[in-house]
Design an enzyme around this catalytic site. Structure first.
Site, PDB file in Angstrom:
ATOM      1  N   ARG A   1      30.024  -2.754 -30.677  1.00 34.61           N
ATOM      2  CA  ARG A   1      29.184  -2.817 -31.508  1.00 34.61           C
ATOM      3  C   ARG A   1      28.817  -1.615 -32.207  1.00 34.61           C
ATOM      4  O   ARG A   1      28.577  -1.480 -33.692  1.00 34.61           O
ATOM      5  CB  ARG A   1      27.683  -3.259 -30.699  1.00 34.61           C
ATOM      6  CG  ARG A   1      27.041  -2.290 -29.814  1.00 34.61           C
ATOM      7  CD  ARG A   1      26.264  -2.893 -28.712  1.00 34.61           C
ATOM      8  NE  ARG A   1      27.300  -3.498 -27.984  1.00 34.61           N
ATOM      9  CZ  ARG A   1      27.000  -4.651 -27.399  1.00 34.61           C
ATOM     10  NH1 ARG A   1      26.099  -5.536 -27.820  1.00 34.61           N
ATOM     11  NH2 ARG A   1      28.081  -5.345 -26.713  1.00 34.61           N
ATOM     12  N   THR A   2      29.022  -0.300 -31.624  1.00 32.16           N
ATOM     13  CA  THR A   2      28.971   0.832 -32.634  1.00 32.16           C
ATOM     14  C   THR A   2      29.979   1.135 -33.553  1.00 32.16           C
ATOM     15  O   THR A   2      29.645   1.321 -34.810  1.00 32.16           O
ATOM     16  CB  THR A   2      28.784   2.037 -31.521  1.00 32.16           C
ATOM     17  OG1 THR A   2      27.929   2.053 -30.564  1.00 32.16           O
ATOM     18  CG2 THR A   2      28.531   3.429 -32.294  1.00 32.16           C
TER      19      THR A   2
ATOM     20  N   LYS B   1      49.434  10.182 -28.057  1.00 29.51           N
ATOM     21  CA  LYS B   1      50.831  10.878 -27.993  1.00 29.51           C
ATOM     22  C   LYS B   1      50.839  12.457 -27.726  1.00 29.51           C
ATOM     23  O   LYS B   1      51.763  12.952 -27.542  1.00 29.51           O
ATOM     24  CB  LYS B   1      51.262  10.701 -29.358  1.00 29.51           C
ATOM     25  CG  LYS B   1      51.727   9.217 -29.729  1.00 29.51           C
ATOM     26  CD  LYS B   1      52.054   9.315 -31.223  1.00 29.51           C
ATOM     27  CE  LYS B   1      52.058   7.924 -31.885  1.00 29.51           C
ATOM     28  NZ  LYS B   1      52.407   7.883 -33.408  1.00 29.51           N
TER      29      LYS B   1
ATOM     30  N   ARG C   1      33.402   9.115 -31.461  1.00 23.86           N
ATOM     31  CA  ARG C   1      33.139   8.753 -30.124  1.00 23.86           C
ATOM     32  C   ARG C   1      34.181   9.299 -29.064  1.00 23.86           C
ATOM     33  O   ARG C   1      35.311   9.064 -29.234  1.00 23.86           O
ATOM     34  CB  ARG C   1      32.711   7.182 -29.726  1.00 23.86           C
ATOM     35  CG  ARG C   1      32.581   6.850 -28.350  1.00 23.86           C
ATOM     36  CD  ARG C   1      32.434   5.328 -28.132  1.00 23.86           C
ATOM     37  NE  ARG C   1      30.909   5.233 -28.297  1.00 23.86           N
ATOM     38  CZ  ARG C   1      30.169   3.859 -28.028  1.00 23.86           C
ATOM     39  NH1 ARG C   1      31.048   3.154 -27.346  1.00 23.86           N
ATOM     40  NH2 ARG C   1      29.156   3.851 -28.619  1.00 23.86           N
TER      41      ARG C   1
ATOM     42  N   HIS D   1      23.815   9.955 -27.528  1.00 23.19           N
ATOM     43  CA  HIS D   1      24.127   8.899 -28.382  1.00 23.19           C
ATOM     44  C   HIS D   1      22.945   8.663 -29.432  1.00 23.19           C
ATOM     45  O   HIS D   1      22.188   7.873 -29.153  1.00 23.19           O
ATOM     46  CB  HIS D   1      24.441   7.734 -27.500  1.00 23.19           C
ATOM     47  CG  HIS D   1      24.956   6.723 -28.199  1.00 23.19           C
ATOM     48  ND1 HIS D   1      25.270   6.592 -29.817  1.00 23.19           N
ATOM     49  CD2 HIS D   1      25.271   5.412 -27.985  1.00 23.19           C
ATOM     50  CE1 HIS D   1      25.652   5.359 -29.974  1.00 23.19           C
ATOM     51  NE2 HIS D   1      25.963   4.436 -29.036  1.00 23.19           N
TER      52      HIS D   1
END
Lengths: 441, 302
Positions: free
Chosen positions: B54-55, B82, B104, B132
């Site tokens: 959702r974010t 990587k 995030r 958050h």
């Protein structure tokens, strides 16, 4: 000598019984008077200078009438190891030892780590046992030391404490979380305190005897490091939650006892119990590879035996518990290193404990407290007291009778005791559970 | 304001402004033509090292509806897999002259580390167990819309407080706005009590006591991905003592509303019928306000 043992099953006493001419002795209140005690059904209705015309009369001949003894560490072996013991035989053994309540350990098969197994034991106890059965569950699932058992639901189902028994909870993170989680349910976390890695397969105490016999030993530090670690965790949990309960099962070393004494002085909520063999015998009892003296924690040296003895007398040790660990002959008739750990104890607890009183080292009230209301308090059950309205769980004791322990006469299925022909003084002569006479000699 | 890394960066006045603008954007979003030109020509990069549904979607929609060019990078497709360090990724992206980077990351403090290395605005879309902030803002506007205010409300946040960035941001925001915050958790999932009380929060380990007479119950998911080892016995025991069901909800005020930042685990922390009860649950309102609040934040930073 004729012995009466009640038929299997927990049943309430019927009608009124007047226990006449008893020395009624309640360790909690200090009450100590010659008098009569009236039982109606399963309750104590009155005691003192009382009479009852409509009651069955039982003459106590001036003997000592105490609250029923409580042994908070018993391996009943059911379910899973019924060849060694079951709830019927263990309860007969208890009744014959004057013990009216036992707390059974979770190292069953399956492990007592779930509500279904607890309910099974409860049902079997109602059907087969003649004494009260209280149940320990494991702290972690299958006693694997990884995932917590359902402590809340098990407590609601009636479990009185949690321990991983002979597989001590090694992972300190899991132990911390167990102590922390248990605070929400006021659940008791108990530990067989041993660092198994340090014990490293040892089979008796590490010292002169183990060296002479050439068998691996278990050092005192094995117990002490675990107790010290757990006390650090308890402090952390108490600081963070304001709560926490920790109980050390069968403490056997001076070092561990000293740590517990310090922790109590600091205000940590710790209790401990000791087994009669640890304050009565030393590693010398193993003698020439006697497997009946192989027990875990092992019989220690004289310094530790004396420390445990003194810990009973000075009050550091809260309860006497037997760690009753029945084993069939096949499990003991083996080389010392291969034989099972364990000693049966229910029928020898009282006389071995009374030695401390007869020696003049502790008064009767303080000694009996450790086999009545104090262990009841540790596991949080309302028992171990003589008072009006209380359940009529009572033990009549002949304090003075001198006799020798004869394991072949034990009512336990197993006879693994190092106390054969051991001279003792005092024994239970009648045992009442819920107002019902379950044992008489 | 250049970045939005923590709720602590915002004053009550700035918070009110963002919430007011969020309602404006919500109204626009309800029309068939949702496009606004506020951020035309700007570039927004979503850098989601930890995954999200959702974010990430709401940031993408928020940027696009305001006219920005939006690029989304998920962990699996980025050079971080990587072996590139977070700072090298940040410098590389920075060289492409974005205007916003939304980040995030599973590590607490990682977004701040990145923000120190770039020239554009950085928005914290969740860093580990730390904060958050955009979730707290969308929760605040959802509560304000449902209750008409924040000040004086009794709000219980319940669940895995220990591992929750949502709880930390909400505690800061809601207490700042004058709400009374309680946290409810099993003792193993409770952060340090002194920290919590220093934030003005009341601490409960008994859920029934904790939800008594509250206006809002905010349920949290068990952050299993952040748990190393055994904190709880089982989902069924957790649900029995800490799951929101009709009996526990009945202890709250009659008009109490239920929230959840999602994703929800039905039957673990919340009963299905409560999650779906349109009279009590405002979980989907939270999702709607998620896009609108992020538009308001982008607008504010832009």
């Amino acid at each position: 000598m004729s012995v009466f043992l009640a038929e299997p099953g927990l049943k309430k006493g019927k009608g009124k019984k007047l226990l006449k001419n008893a020395r009624i002795f309640d360790p909690e209140s200090g009450y100590d008077q010659i008098g009569n005690l009236l039982i109606d059904g399963d309750k104590i209705t009155d005691f003192g200078k009382i009479e009852a015309s409509d009651a069955e009369i039982i003459d106590c001949e001036g003997k000592l009438l105490t609250p029923g003894l409580i042994d908070i560490q018993v391996h009943a072996r059911e379910p899973g190891f019924e060849k060694k013991e079951n709830l019927e035989s263990v309860s007969r053994s208890a009744a014959a030892g004057g013990v009216t309540g036992i707390a059974v350990m979770p190292n069953t098969q399956p492990v007592t780590d779930n509500v279904a197994t607890v309910e099974f034991i409860q049902r079997r106890a109602i059907k087969k046992s003649i004494v009260n059965v209280h149940i320990y569950a494991s702290i972690t699932k299958n006693m694997e030391g990884k995932e917590l058992s359902e402590i809340g639901m098990l407590k609601e189902a009636g479990v009185v404490g949690f321990t991983d028994d002979g597989l001590p909870l090694a992972n300190p993170f899991v132990m911390r979380n167990a102590l922390t989680y248990a605070t929400e349910f006021d659940a008791l976390i108990a530990q067989h305190a041993e660092d198994l890695q340090l014990s490293n397969g040892g089979c008796i105490n590490e010292g002169i005897v183990s060296s002479r016999l050439g068998v691996p030993g278990i050092p005192n530090a094995s117990e002490a490091v675990m107790v010290e670690r757990d006390l650090q965790l308890l402090r952390l949990v108490q600081n963070q939650t304001g709560k926490g309960r920790y109980h050390v099962l069968h403490v056997s070393t001076k070092e561990a006892l000293d740590a517990i004494r310090r922790a109590k002085a600091e205000g940590l909520n710790v209790t401990c119990e000791a087994a009669p063999h640890h304050f009565t015998l030393t590693e010398e009892a193993v003698g020439d590879y006697k497997t009946f003296a192989k027990v875990n924690p092992p019989l220690r040296d004289e310094e530790s035996r004396k420390a445990i003895y003194d810990g009973i007398c000075d009050g550091t040790i809260d309860a006497i518990a037997t760690d009753h660990a029945p084993h069939d002959e096949e499990s003991k008739r083996l080389p010392l290193a291969d034989a099972a750990f364990g000693i049966v104890g229910l029928e020898t607890m009282l006389p071995l404990a009374l030695a401390l009183y007869h020696n003049g080292d502790i008064d009767l009230r303080a000694l009996l407290a450790k086999m009545t209301y104090q262990p009841a308090n540790i596991i949080g059950v309302a028992a171990g007291r003589i008072k009006k309205g209380a359940k009529a769980d009572l033990t009549l004791i002949d304090l003075d009778k001198k006799w020798k322990i004869k394991p072949e006469n034990f009512h336990s299925k197993s006879k693994n005791s190092p106390f054969e022909d051991f001279p003792v003084q005092g024994r239970a002569i009648k045992t009442f559970v819920g107002g019902r006479l379950v044992y008489s000699v | 304001m250049k970045h939005l890394l923590s709720i602590a960066d915002l004053s009550p006045k700035e918070i009110e402004e963002i919430l007011d603008r969020a309602n404006h954007h919500r109204d626009v979003n309800r029309h068939s033509n949702k496009k606004q030109a506020v951020l035309a020509g700007r570039t927004l990069i979503n850098l989601f090292v930890e995954n999200s549904t959702r974010t990430i979607t709401s940031f993408e929609l928020a940027g696009k509806r305001l006219g920005a060019d939006v690029i989304t990078m998920q962990a699996d497709s980025s050079s971080l897999r990587k072996g590139e360090t977070l700072i090298d990724t940040a410098m590389t992206l920075n060289a492409m002259h974005p205007d916003f980077i939304v980040v995030r990351h599973q590590a607490s403090g990682a977004v701040k580390l990145l923000a120190d290395k770039v020239n554009c605005s950085v928005i914290n879309a969740g860093d580990g167990c730390h904060e958050h902030p955009t979730q707290a803002l969308l929760d605040a506007v959802t509560i304000r819309n449902a209750k008409g205010k924040l000040k004086g409300l009794e709000i219980a946040i319940c669940g895995d407080i220990l591992h929750s960035r949502v709880a930390r941001s909400n505690i800061i925001l809601l207490t700042k706005m004058g709400a009374k915050v309680r946290v409810i958790a099993p003792p193993t999932l409770m952060p340090n009590k002194e920290f919590l009380t220093s934030q003005g929060v009341k601490v409960f380990t008994d859920m029934e006591a904790g939800v008594k007479n509250v206006d809002i119950i905010m349920m949290l998911r068990l952050q299993k991905e952040r748990m190393r080892g055994s904190y709880l016995p089982s989902p069924r025991e957790y649900y029995k003592y800490y799951g929101l069901n009709a009996e526990k909800l009945a202890l709250a005020k009659d008009d109490a509303k239920v929230m959840h930042p999602g994703p929800i685990n039905r039957g673990v922390e919340i009963a299905s019928d409560i999650a779906d009860d349109i009279h009590r649950s405002i979980i989907l309102e939270q999702v709607e306000m998620g896009v609108a609040v992020r538009q308001a934040i982008l607008e504010n930073l832009g």
